[in-house]
Design a protein around this motif. Sequence first.
Motif, PDB file in Angstrom:
ATOM      1  N   ALA A   1      11.298   0.876  -5.186  1.00  0.00           N
ATOM      2  CA  ALA A   1      10.952  -0.544  -5.323  1.00  0.00           C
ATOM      3  C   ALA A   1      10.276  -1.054  -4.051  1.00  0.00           C
ATOM      4  O   ALA A   1       9.294  -1.805  -4.111  1.00  0.00           O
ATOM      5  CB  ALA A   1      12.201  -1.363  -5.638  1.00  0.00           C
ATOM      6  N   SER A   2      10.777  -0.629  -2.881  1.00  0.00           N
ATOM      7  CA  SER A   2      10.145  -1.002  -1.621  1.00  0.00           C
ATOM      8  C   SER A   2       8.705  -0.512  -1.587  1.00  0.00           C
ATOM      9  O   SER A   2       7.782  -1.261  -1.240  1.00  0.00           O
ATOM     10  CB  SER A   2      10.935  -0.414  -0.446  1.00  0.00           C
ATOM     11  N   ALA A   3       8.503   0.769  -1.957  1.00  0.00           N
ATOM     12  CA  ALA A   3       7.151   1.337  -1.966  1.00  0.00           C
ATOM     13  C   ALA A   3       6.239   0.559  -2.916  1.00  0.00           C
ATOM     14  O   ALA A   3       5.085   0.274  -2.591  1.00  0.00           O
ATOM     15  CB  ALA A   3       7.210   2.813  -2.356  1.00  0.00           C
ATOM     16  N   SER A   4       6.755   0.206  -4.089  1.00  0.00           N
ATOM     17  CA  SER A   4       5.920  -0.525  -5.048  1.00  0.00           C
ATOM     18  C   SER A   4       5.581  -1.920  -4.530  1.00  0.00           C
ATOM     19  O   SER A   4       4.505  -2.455  -4.811  1.00  0.00           O
ATOM     20  CB  SER A   4       6.585  -0.585  -6.434  1.00  0.00           C
TER      21      SER A   4
ATOM     22  N   GLY B   1       4.877  -2.526  -1.510  1.00  0.00           N
ATOM     23  CA  GLY B   1       3.710  -2.285  -0.655  1.00  0.00           C
ATOM     24  C   GLY B   1       2.430  -2.284  -1.466  1.00  0.00           C
ATOM     25  O   GLY B   1       1.400  -2.820  -1.035  1.00  0.00           O
ATOM     26  N   CYS B   2       2.494  -1.683  -2.659  1.00  0.00           N
ATOM     27  CA  CYS B   2       1.330  -1.695  -3.560  1.00  0.00           C
ATOM     28  C   CYS B   2       0.980  -3.126  -3.951  1.00  0.00           C
ATOM     29  O   CYS B   2      -0.200  -3.488  -4.036  1.00  0.00           O
ATOM     30  CB  CYS B   2       1.628  -0.862  -4.806  1.00  0.00           C
ATOM     31  N   ALA B   3       2.006  -3.954  -4.184  1.00  0.00           N
ATOM     32  CA  ALA B   3       1.769  -5.362  -4.523  1.00  0.00           C
ATOM     33  C   ALA B   3       1.165  -6.108  -3.336  1.00  0.00           C
ATOM     34  O   ALA B   3       0.286  -6.963  -3.503  1.00  0.00           O
ATOM     35  CB  ALA B   3       3.071  -6.025  -4.962  1.00  0.00           C
ATOM     36  N   SER B   4       1.612  -5.772  -2.128  1.00  0.00           N
ATOM     37  CA  SER B   4       1.073  -6.418  -0.933  1.00  0.00           C
ATOM     38  C   SER B   4      -0.414  -6.121  -0.784  1.00  0.00           C
ATOM     39  O   SER B   4      -1.191  -6.988  -0.369  1.00  0.00           O
ATOM     40  CB  SER B   4       1.847  -5.954   0.305  1.00  0.00           C
TER      41      SER B   4
ATOM     42  N   VAL C   1       1.777   2.819  -7.528  1.00  0.00           N
ATOM     43  CA  VAL C   1       3.221   2.902  -7.770  1.00  0.00           C
ATOM     44  C   VAL C   1       3.614   4.311  -8.206  1.00  0.00           C
ATOM     45  O   VAL C   1       4.529   4.925  -7.637  1.00  0.00           O
ATOM     46  CB  VAL C   1       3.661   1.866  -8.831  1.00  0.00           C
ATOM     47  N   ARG C   2       2.913   4.836  -9.208  1.00  0.00           N
ATOM     48  CA  ARG C   2       3.290   6.143  -9.781  1.00  0.00           C
ATOM     49  C   ARG C   2       3.124   7.295  -8.786  1.00  0.00           C
ATOM     50  O   ARG C   2       3.859   8.267  -8.834  1.00  0.00           O
ATOM     51  CB  ARG C   2       2.484   6.407 -11.045  1.00  0.00           C
TER      52      ARG C   2
ATOM     53  N   TYR D   1       3.446   4.489  -0.960  1.00  0.00           N
ATOM     54  CA  TYR D   1       4.127   3.878   0.181  1.00  0.00           C
ATOM     55  C   TYR D   1       5.580   4.326   0.344  1.00  0.00           C
ATOM     56  O   TYR D   1       6.362   3.650   1.024  1.00  0.00           O
ATOM     57  CB  TYR D   1       4.033   2.347   0.091  1.00  0.00           C
ATOM     58  N   LEU D   2       5.944   5.475  -0.205  1.00  0.00           N
ATOM     59  CA  LEU D   2       7.313   5.960  -0.016  1.00  0.00           C
ATOM     60  C   LEU D   2       7.608   6.257   1.454  1.00  0.00           C
ATOM     61  O   LEU D   2       8.708   5.961   1.947  1.00  0.00           O
ATOM     62  CB  LEU D   2       7.584   7.195  -0.880  1.00  0.00           C
TER      63      LEU D   2
END
Length: 195
Positions: A87-90, A92-95, A142-143, A147-148
């Motif tokens: 969720a944290s990594a995703s 980052g994608c939203a950011s 995300v997939r 950003y992991l």
Amino acid sequence: MTARPHRPTRPARVPAGASTAGDGVAMGSGPVIVDVYIDFLCPFCKAFEEAAGPALARLVAGGAVSLVYHPMGFLDELSTDRYSSRASASSGCASDRGRFVEYAHALFADQPPEGGPGLTDDELVEVGRLAEITDPGFGGCVREGVYLDWAAHVTETAIERGVSATPTVLVQNVPVPANAQAILTAVLAVARSRR
């Protein structure tokens, strides 16, 4: 011979809007720095964001603070699929798409219970639609877990700074209770001290 303290490694890539240190997502340009450490699986973080989020948004909009969210993978062990880090990594994608806050709110609204599986990657992408993220590249970000390593960096850096629970709030590096009134009081005190 003494061991050197562990230093978190800088990730290969940080999201757009990342803080100068690369360990969070920054918004606003006010003179007082407010750091908020959250985990998207943490029910207390959800309650904090619902209660204090509007006040934080007003402080940013009013130019009083620079707000840095640090989305941690702190509670990975409380899910069966490292949901906190994913969720944290995703986020980052939203950011990258300028929608971090909206996506964070949507993640908290759809928060899975602790102890089981978190949202799947496809569900994390769907949450993006709820946050009005329309860029088709968001799903791939995300997939692919782009950003992991950033999520790991955020978490390691927070732990190194002594963050041991979420939510944790710092105003100018000083811990304050995680509620809107305490944050506002601390921000006003810092502003007064600088006059």
